[in-house]
Motif scaffolding. Structure first.
Motif, PDB file in Angstrom:
ATOM      1  N   LEU A   1       0.681  22.151  57.743  1.00 50.98           N
ATOM      2  CA  LEU A   1       0.421  22.847  59.376  1.00 50.98           C
ATOM      3  C   LEU A   1      -0.536  21.709  59.871  1.00 50.98           C
ATOM      4  O   LEU A   1      -0.614  21.533  61.198  1.00 50.98           O
ATOM      5  CB  LEU A   1      -0.295  24.252  59.212  1.00 50.98           C
ATOM      6  N   HIS A   2      -1.835  21.488  59.102  1.00 49.45           N
ATOM      7  CA  HIS A   2      -2.620  20.355  59.695  1.00 49.45           C
ATOM      8  C   HIS A   2      -2.035  19.057  60.208  1.00 49.45           C
ATOM      9  O   HIS A   2      -2.463  18.691  61.225  1.00 49.45           O
ATOM     10  CB  HIS A   2      -3.803  20.266  58.538  1.00 49.45           C
TER      11      HIS A   2
ATOM     12  N   ALA B   1      -0.753  24.065  50.171  1.00 47.05           N
ATOM     13  CA  ALA B   1       0.446  23.256  50.766  1.00 47.05           C
ATOM     14  C   ALA B   1       0.894  23.334  51.958  1.00 47.05           C
ATOM     15  O   ALA B   1       1.047  22.491  52.849  1.00 47.05           O
ATOM     16  CB  ALA B   1       1.637  23.265  49.450  1.00 47.05           C
ATOM     17  N   ILE B   2       0.768  24.704  52.374  1.00 48.35           N
ATOM     18  CA  ILE B   2       1.196  25.172  53.657  1.00 48.35           C
ATOM     19  C   ILE B   2       0.199  24.622  54.672  1.00 48.35           C
ATOM     20  O   ILE B   2       0.369  24.162  55.789  1.00 48.35           O
ATOM     21  CB  ILE B   2       1.419  26.518  53.849  1.00 48.35           C
ATOM     22  N   ASP B   3      -1.175  25.036  54.312  1.00 42.21           N
ATOM     23  CA  ASP B   3      -2.058  24.302  55.183  1.00 42.21           C
ATOM     24  C   ASP B   3      -2.278  22.878  55.444  1.00 42.21           C
ATOM     25  O   ASP B   3      -2.389  22.505  56.426  1.00 42.21           O
ATOM     26  CB  ASP B   3      -3.555  24.775  54.341  1.00 42.21           C
ATOM     27  N   ALA B   4      -1.879  22.301  54.421  1.00 44.65           N
ATOM     28  CA  ALA B   4      -1.886  20.604  54.498  1.00 44.65           C
ATOM     29  C   ALA B   4      -0.918  20.225  55.417  1.00 44.65           C
ATOM     30  O   ALA B   4      -0.972  19.440  56.448  1.00 44.65           O
ATOM     31  CB  ALA B   4      -1.651  20.080  53.169  1.00 44.65           C
TER      32      ALA B   4
ATOM     33  N   SER C   1      -4.009  29.678  47.235  1.00 48.95           N
ATOM     34  CA  SER C   1      -3.026  29.426  45.985  1.00 48.95           C
ATOM     35  C   SER C   1      -2.629  27.950  46.316  1.00 48.95           C
ATOM     36  O   SER C   1      -2.657  27.475  47.383  1.00 48.95           O
ATOM     37  CB  SER C   1      -1.982  30.334  45.916  1.00 48.95           C
TER      38      SER C   1
ATOM     39  N   THR D   1     -14.509  34.952  64.353  1.00 50.50           N
ATOM     40  CA  THR D   1     -13.936  34.838  63.327  1.00 50.50           C
ATOM     41  C   THR D   1     -13.228  33.367  63.193  1.00 50.50           C
ATOM     42  O   THR D   1     -12.530  33.309  64.061  1.00 50.50           O
ATOM     43  CB  THR D   1     -12.843  35.966  62.903  1.00 50.50           C
ATOM     44  N   ARG D   2     -13.734  32.608  62.473  1.00 49.97           N
ATOM     45  CA  ARG D   2     -13.057  31.190  62.359  1.00 49.97           C
ATOM     46  C   ARG D   2     -11.758  31.389  61.739  1.00 49.97           C
ATOM     47  O   ARG D   2     -11.785  31.777  60.494  1.00 49.97           O
ATOM     48  CB  ARG D   2     -13.986  30.290  61.870  1.00 49.97           C
ATOM     49  N   GLY D   3     -10.909  30.922  62.205  1.00 51.01           N
ATOM     50  CA  GLY D   3      -9.525  30.555  61.621  1.00 51.01           C
ATOM     51  C   GLY D   3      -8.864  31.201  60.644  1.00 51.01           C
ATOM     52  O   GLY D   3      -8.859  32.095  59.928  1.00 51.01           O
ATOM     53  N   PRO D   4      -7.805  30.138  60.448  1.00 50.39           N
ATOM     54  CA  PRO D   4      -6.856  30.546  59.707  1.00 50.39           C
ATOM     55  C   PRO D   4      -6.612  30.261  58.191  1.00 50.39           C
ATOM     56  O   PRO D   4      -5.774  30.727  57.453  1.00 50.39           O
ATOM     57  CB  PRO D   4      -5.783  29.254  60.190  1.00 50.39           C
ATOM     58  N   ARG D   5      -7.759  29.668  57.710  1.00 49.39           N
ATOM     59  CA  ARG D   5      -7.751  29.291  56.201  1.00 49.39           C
ATOM     60  C   ARG D   5      -8.233  30.649  55.418  1.00 49.39           C
ATOM     61  O   ARG D   5      -9.460  31.505  55.645  1.00 49.39           O
ATOM     62  CB  ARG D   5      -8.692  28.334  55.863  1.00 49.39           C
ATOM     63  N   PRO D   6      -7.419  31.038  54.486  1.00 44.84           N
ATOM     64  CA  PRO D   6      -7.784  32.303  53.560  1.00 44.84           C
ATOM     65  C   PRO D   6      -8.940  31.589  52.696  1.00 44.84           C
ATOM     66  O   PRO D   6      -8.941  30.527  52.428  1.00 44.84           O
ATOM     67  CB  PRO D   6      -6.637  32.364  52.779  1.00 44.84           C
TER      68      PRO D   6
ATOM     69  N   LEU E   1       0.416  27.260  46.883  1.00 42.71           N
ATOM     70  CA  LEU E   1       1.155  27.410  47.967  1.00 42.71           C
ATOM     71  C   LEU E   1       0.576  27.300  49.196  1.00 42.71           C
ATOM     72  O   LEU E   1       0.770  26.684  50.206  1.00 42.71           O
ATOM     73  CB  LEU E   1       2.318  28.326  47.666  1.00 42.71           C
ATOM     74  N   ASP E   2      -0.350  28.313  49.394  1.00 48.98           N
ATOM     75  CA  ASP E   2      -1.344  28.411  50.736  1.00 48.98           C
ATOM     76  C   ASP E   2      -1.959  26.828  50.879  1.00 48.98           C
ATOM     77  O   ASP E   2      -1.851  26.440  52.178  1.00 48.98           O
ATOM     78  CB  ASP E   2      -2.344  29.138  50.299  1.00 48.98           C
TER      79      ASP E   2
END
Lengths: 182, 185
Positions: free
Chosen positions: A23-24, A18-21, A13, A4-9, A15-16
């Motif tokens: 974190l990256h 923004a959080i991903d950006a 949304s 299973t690859r990773g973290p991205r849902p 907010l998601d």
């Protein structure tokens, strides 16, 4: 192992996203490009482990082993001798004076001019001294005054009996309560 | 050439083979260290230490996991050890937690540049404020170098626990962002 690859849902949304950006950005980077060279330089500094380099350690270990072995041998050599003496040694108190409270005539025997007196209570000595060491002889011409020990007067305990009397139970006369009056 | 072949050569003292392994896994090791330490310079040093330790321990590698996972486990534990040392050193001289290393403008990606700078600052602060048991898995997953299974091995936790922690970290972040007035859940 899961593939299973990773973290991205699947459907982020805002907010998601923004959080991903963020974190990256927080873990971005490839590492230093010259990491390989740095690691190689450090490896060159460190000599590879070779058996010849272990000689000092091996020598120290061998020395410790030799000392330990010699200690064991010395102990083994000395242990039987000790056990023999302990077997032939008389048990404590068998050869030495008895431990009873009876007065010992040692004072009289050693100094003839001294009248016999009951021996004072002595401090206990170690068993080996009693068995092997002779008592010191008094020097010629020296008079040793006897040590007088006054007998202790201890009054005998009285034989008073404790008499237990049975408890007496006295009768109680309980009168009935008067009727409450209105 | 596969990792296994390079490992076999490196075990026989072939520095070039080990160099190839360093080059292949440099980014993954660096990002794992960066996730643990939050500082680029500290992550560089930690990555270097991790490769040196891996070379020294090469004889203990049993191929039960992939070489990359084994290497990342070493890097992660080295980085955690470095983090503990940094925190204790910091606490000796000052009170509180480590200062937040700011993400420089240069390292911001295009994706990051799209979001409001103020919001990004809040998100970063909230991520750093998360407890380590939630923050570490979240950042390791964000590094995007490994599968959940590999990250679970590195962290020494079950895969299900890892997934829960990542989801919980995101939930807490979103909840706090909403409280700050950013969007709605």
């Amino acid at each position: 192992m899961s593939e299973t690859r990773g973290p991205r849902p699947p459907a982020p949304s805002p907010l998601d996203a923004a959080i991903d950006a963020v974190l990256h950005d927080m873990v971005a980077g490839e590492g230093p490009a010259d990491l390989h060279r740095r690691v190689a330089a450090r490896l060159a500094e460190r000599p590879s482990p070779s058996p010849w380099r272990a000689w000092p350690v091996l020598a120290a270990a061998a020395g410790i082993a030799v000392v330990a072995a010699s200690l064991v041998l010395v102990r083994r050599a000395s242990t039987p001798a000790r056990s023999v003496t302990s077997v032939h040694e008389p048990p404590v108190g068998s050869v030495a004076e008895p431990r009873t409270a009876a007065p010992a005539p040692t004072v009289q025997a050693r100094a003839e001019s001294v009248p016999p007196v009951p021996a004072p209570p002595r401090a206990r000595r170690p068993a080996r001294m009693r068995a092997s060491e002779p008592a010191p002889e008094p020097a010629d011409g020296v008079e040793v005054a006897p040590i007088e020990v006054s007998p202790l007067d201890v009054a005998a305990m009285g034989d008073e009996r404790v008499v237990l009397r049975p408890l007496r139970i006295e009768r109680m006369d309980i009168e009935p309560l008067a009727e409450p009056q209105p | 050439m596969s990792d296994a072949e390079l490992v076999a050569r490196a075990r026989q003292g072939d520095h070039a083979a080990f160099g190839e392994l360093v080059e292949r896994h440099r980014a993954a090791v660096y990002r794992a260290a960066h996730a643990a330490l939050g500082s680029a310079s500290e992550a560089e040093d930690a990555a270097q230490e991790a490769f040196l330790a891996a070379y020294q321990k090469m004889g203990t590698y049993r191929a039960e996991a992939s070489f990359k996972t084994w290497l990342l486990s070493i890097a992660w534990h080295r980085a955690l050890s470095r983090r503990r040392s940094l925190v204790s050193r910091w606490r000796r001289f000052a009170s509180g937690e480590l200062p937040e290393p700011a993400v420089s403008r240069e390292t911001r990606t295009q994706e990051g540049a799209l979001i409001d700078a103020e919001m990004a600052h809040h998100v970063e602060r909230l991520v750093r404020a998360l407890p380590a048991r939630l923050r570490d898995p979240l950042l390791l997953c964000a590094a995007g170098e490994q599968t959940y299974g590999e990250i679970a091995v590195v962290l020494g936790i079950p895969e299900g626990t890892l997934k829960w922690r990542v989801a919980e970290a995101r939930r807490q972040l979103k909840q706090r962002l909403v409280r700050l007035g950013y969007g709605h859940e």
